[in-house]
Design a protein around this motif. Structure first.
Motif, mmCIF file in Angstrom:
data_model
loop_
_atom_site.group_PDB
_atom_site.id
_atom_site.type_symbol
_atom_site.label_atom_id
_atom_site.label_comp_id
_atom_site.label_asym_id
_atom_site.label_seq_id
_atom_site.Cartn_x
_atom_site.Cartn_y
_atom_site.Cartn_z
ATOM 1 N N GLU A 40 28.848 67.992 32.327
ATOM 2 C CA GLU A 40 27.960 68.147 33.484
ATOM 3 C C GLU A 40 26.520 68.381 33.035
ATOM 4 O OE1 GLU A 40 27.494 70.828 37.530
ATOM 5 O OE2 GLU A 40 29.272 71.066 36.277
ATOM 6 N N ALA A 41 26.346 69.169 31.964
ATOM 7 C CA ALA A 41 25.001 69.411 31.434
ATOM 8 C C ALA A 41 24.397 68.108 30.912
ATOM 9 C CB ALA A 41 25.042 70.464 30.339
ATOM 10 N N ALA A 42 25.218 67.257 30.298
ATOM 11 C CA ALA A 42 24.715 65.975 29.795
ATOM 12 C C ALA A 42 24.287 65.094 30.967
ATOM 13 C CB ALA A 42 25.783 65.281 28.964
ATOM 14 N N LEU A 48 17.599 64.468 34.725
ATOM 15 C CA LEU A 48 16.295 65.103 34.515
ATOM 16 C C LEU A 48 15.353 64.163 33.772
ATOM 17 C CD1 LEU A 48 14.551 67.630 34.774
ATOM 18 C CD2 LEU A 48 15.502 68.415 32.614
ATOM 19 N N ALA A 49 15.869 63.452 32.764
ATOM 20 C CA ALA A 49 15.028 62.501 32.022
ATOM 21 C C ALA A 49 14.526 61.402 32.952
ATOM 22 C CB ALA A 49 15.813 61.910 30.854
ATOM 23 N N ILE A 53 10.539 60.700 34.023
ATOM 24 C CA ILE A 53 9.859 59.395 33.910
ATOM 25 C C ILE A 53 9.232 59.024 35.247
ATOM 26 C CG2 ILE A 53 10.276 56.927 33.602
ATOM 27 C CD1 ILE A 53 12.395 57.709 31.495
ATOM 28 N N GLU A 54 9.979 59.203 36.334
ATOM 29 C CA GLU A 54 9.456 58.906 37.670
ATOM 30 C C GLU A 54 8.263 59.804 38.005
ATOM 31 O OE1 GLU A 54 9.105 56.690 40.990
ATOM 32 O OE2 GLU A 54 10.497 56.320 39.356
#
Length: 152
Positions: A40-42, A48-49, A53-54
């Protein structure tokens, strides 16, 4: 006594075995939960990444939009100032022109003189045509009034 110690030892060993089995179960459940939380953290890290970027794209666009807005605000300010100056110039020109017209009409055309243009041929013809139209209109009105009186 030895038998009671043996029974106590057996009971203690059975208690320890059950505790070990319970702890092993808890350890395996915690291990599975740790793996699930790691996955889940991955997933959250990947999301999040993408969001970062957005967010960076949005920040770049926002900076560009702000620059464009500042340019447009400056252009609007200059256009407004130009329009105000043009209106002021027009007002001044109108005042000056009206003043000159008033001054010229006061000084060049006396009020007591007759209208010399009434004797021009085209003016006389227009005046005669106008008088003829008035006479016809009056005659039609008189006949209409007479016919109304007879009809009563």
């Amino acid at each position: 006594e030895l038998a009671s110690l043996t029974d106590a030892s057996k009971a203690s060993i059975a208690g320890l075995d059950s505790m070990i089995s319970r702890l092993s179960g808890m350890r395996s459940r915690c291990g599975r939960q740790i793996e699930a939380d790691t996955e889940e953290a991955a997933v959250i890290d990947r999301q999040l990444a993408k969001l970062q970027i957005e967010h960076q794209r949005c920040e770049v666009r926002m900076r560009e939009s702000r620059k464009e807005r500042e340019i447009m605000q400056d252009a609007l300010g200059h256009a407004t100032q130009t329009m105000i100056q043009a209106v002021d110039t027009c007002k001044a020109t109108i005042r000056k022109t009206n003043s000159n017209i008033t001054r010229l009409t006061r000084t060049t055309v006396p009020k007591g003189l007759p209208d010399y243009t009434e004797n021009f041929p085209h003016r006389r013809a227009a005046a005669a045509a106008k008088a003829e139209l008035k006479a016809k209109a009056a005659a039609e009105a008189a006949t209409l009034a007479a016919s109304r009186r007879q009809g009563r």
